[in-house]
Design an enzyme around this catalytic site. Structure first.
Site: not given
Length: 200
Positions: A53, A147, A174
């Protein structure tokens, strides 16, 4: 492109989700565009080579990577998930780091992506605007933002290197591969291409 036209602005009322940079030639074009800015080039290179990120990349200090060699791993704590993750120094990142250290000569205690205003790192919103500017500069259609770097890494790993969703899911932290599939997105063209595969 017409003067003042912004290809990167989503249509009014649409769901705002940024795109990955899908074409390797476009990635190379942006890399060349940033060649005169060692800091911005390094940010782009790390972003598209590790799948982290943007906020976690911006939290890096110079001292954490200054002596890093190819193949080294830097442990980071994700701000969003509070899970640990790693930054891996591959050849491309190493080369960009050395160029940055040679030309900018940052202090070990500085943030790696130090703002030109004060002693804080640049913000995610700043990166968002920078990426929109870079993609506009090469006339790249779509909606791009901070992103997009993370998504670009995943997209290239999947489409160029054949990495499966299960592995990408773990890298992205995730909770399931299904989330990763939705996150990266599959274009209609990709579905049509597999229908050309012959069976029997």
């Amino acid at each position: 492109m017409k003067k003042g036209q912004n290809y990167n602005k989503p249509k009014q009322g649409s769901h705002i989700a940024v795109d990955p940079i899908r074409n390797l030639k476009d990635i190379q074009s942006i890399s060349r565009l940033l060649s005169s800015s060692p800091r911005n080039h390094l940010l782009f290179v790390i972003g598209i080579n590790n799948g982290l990120r943007t906020g976690d990349i911006l939290s890096l200090y110079v001292g954490a990577v200054y002596d890093a060699k190819i193949g080294d791993t830097i442990t980071i704590l994700e701000r969003k998930t509070k899970k640990t993750n790693i930054l891996v120094i591959n050849k491309t990142i190493y080369k960009a780091l050395q160029n940055y250290f040679e030309k900018v000569k940052p202090k070990l205690g500085d943030y790696l992506f130090l703002s030109r205003k004060g002693d804080k790192p640049i913000t995610v919103q700043c990166v968002n605007n920078m990426i929109k500017k870079w993609t506009r500069a090469i006339n790249l259609k779509g909606n791009y933002g901070a992103h997009s770097l993370r998504k670009t890494w995943g997209y290239v790993q999947r489409t160029v290197y054949g990495v499966g969703f299960e592995i990408l899911c773990k890298r992205f932290n995730h909770s399931s591969p299904a989330i990763t599939m939705r996150y990266l997105g599959i274009e209609d063209k990709e579905v049509q291409n597999i229908l050309m595969n012959e069976v029997g």
